[in-house]
Design a protein around this motif. Structure first.
Motif, PDB file in Angstrom:
ATOM      1  N   ALA A   1       0.834  -1.205   0.000  1.00 56.19           N
ATOM      2  CA  ALA A   1       0.000   0.000   0.000  1.00 56.19           C
ATOM      3  C   ALA A   1       0.866   1.251   0.000  1.00 56.19           C
ATOM      4  O   ALA A   1       0.595   2.219  -0.730  1.00 56.19           O
ATOM      5  CB  ALA A   1      -0.937  -0.004   1.209  1.00 56.19           C
TER       6      ALA A   1
ATOM      7  N   ALA B   1      -0.218  -5.967  -4.731  1.00 50.34           N
ATOM      8  CA  ALA B   1      -1.309  -5.735  -3.773  1.00 50.34           C
ATOM      9  C   ALA B   1      -2.421  -6.760  -3.943  1.00 50.34           C
ATOM     10  O   ALA B   1      -3.089  -7.140  -2.975  1.00 50.34           O
ATOM     11  CB  ALA B   1      -1.856  -4.320  -3.940  1.00 50.34           C
TER      12      ALA B   1
ATOM     13  N   SER C   1      -5.858  -6.763   3.312  1.00 49.71           N
ATOM     14  CA  SER C   1      -5.608  -5.634   2.418  1.00 49.71           C
ATOM     15  C   SER C   1      -6.117  -4.326   3.015  1.00 49.71           C
ATOM     16  O   SER C   1      -7.183  -4.275   3.644  1.00 49.71           O
ATOM     17  CB  SER C   1      -6.280  -5.877   1.070  1.00 49.71           C
TER      18      SER C   1
ATOM     19  N   LEU D   1      -6.581  -1.775   0.983  1.00 48.11           N
ATOM     20  CA  LEU D   1      -6.971  -1.067  -0.234  1.00 48.11           C
ATOM     21  C   LEU D   1      -8.211  -1.681  -0.881  1.00 48.11           C
ATOM     22  O   LEU D   1      -8.445  -2.884  -0.760  1.00 48.11           O
ATOM     23  CB  LEU D   1      -5.824  -1.104  -1.245  1.00 48.11           C
TER      24      LEU D   1
ATOM     25  N   LEU E   1      -2.352   6.134   5.026  1.00 45.25           N
ATOM     26  CA  LEU E   1      -1.810   4.809   5.318  1.00 45.25           C
ATOM     27  C   LEU E   1      -0.663   4.812   6.321  1.00 45.25           C
ATOM     28  O   LEU E   1      -0.441   3.832   7.024  1.00 45.25           O
ATOM     29  CB  LEU E   1      -1.337   4.158   4.012  1.00 45.25           C
TER      30      LEU E   1
END
Length: 233
Positions: A141, A183, A191, A193, A218
């Motif tokens: 990320a 990712a 995750s 995201l 983040l």
């Protein structure tokens, strides 16, 4: 002297007459974990506030960082962890890197921090798989965020030749898509995201995803002082 007392966890606590839960009598509470075995920050705030009368004002002289995964000695540095016997074996997880992830910490009022340590058991160390996926999720990320941010900064450099700018943006576009592929390898439950919202077709799309990534903050330690104090976010 107990480890908790030695670390100052018995000072600056809520007044005893406001305790709705007495750890000296009822024992230490189990720390709330999520389905992965990680400390659940929001549930922790809810649980801890429920142990003290609602009339108590948690306002402290300062807010500080509470490591959700404590004590520190339970997460030794790599040099103290036994290395695999063979080169092709999986290397041990960096437990310090895991413990220091931004989402494994929280800013809370100091009195709340003290009370957490006074009233709860230190949480169990998660499995190596959980720690490894947590680290991977943060790293990919951040790689995406840094790459998108760099591309945007390049477009703001007035002195960079147009041809050179186009070449650099193509490079960062390629890098971005490599990191996006990485990712996708992180299990969804880890995750940080929404992958589908970060897909891009050309370098022209990078400013859009850069704004989305920036809003995720983040690299910022979560703030929970307002939730502790009962204020609107």
């Amino acid at each position: 002297m107990s480890e908790r007392a030695e670390h100052g966890f018995t000072s600056a606590l809520p007044p005893r007459e406001l305790w709705l839960y007495n750890p000296d009598i009822e024992g230490l509470m189990e720390t709330s974990l999520d389905g992965r075995g990680l400390v659940d920050l929001d549930q922790l705030v809810t649980d801890i506030k429920a142990t003290i009368d609602k009339s108590f004002d948690w306002t402290s002289q300062f807010n500080d960082v509470h490591h959700l995964q404590w004590f520190a000695h339970k997460y030794p540095p790599l040099e103290l962890i036994k290395l695999p016997a063979k080169v092709d074996d999986i290397l041990p997880v960096d437990m310090i890197a895991f413990r220091e992830l931004a989402n494994r910490k929280a800013y809370v009022p100091r009195v709340f921090h003290n009370w957490v340590h006074r009233v709860t058991r230190d949480p169990p160390v998660p499995s190596e798989e959980v720690m490894r996926y947590s680290i991977d999720a943060q790293r990919v990320a951040m790689s995406l965020s840094r790459t998108a941010s760099l591309a945007v900064r390049l477009t703001r450099m007035s002195k960079i030749p147009e041809k050179r700018l186009a070449m650099r943006l193509d490079q960062e576009f390629e890098n971005y898509n490599i990191y996006l592929d990485n990712a996708r390898l992180v299990p969804k439950e880890y995750s940080l995201l929404a992958i589908e919202s970060l897909e891009i077709a050309s370098p022209d799309d990078i400013p859009i995803v850069n704004r989305r990534l920036a809003r995720l903050a983040l690299d910022k330690i979560p703030l929970r002082n307002k939730a502790v104090l009962g204020q609107a976010a």
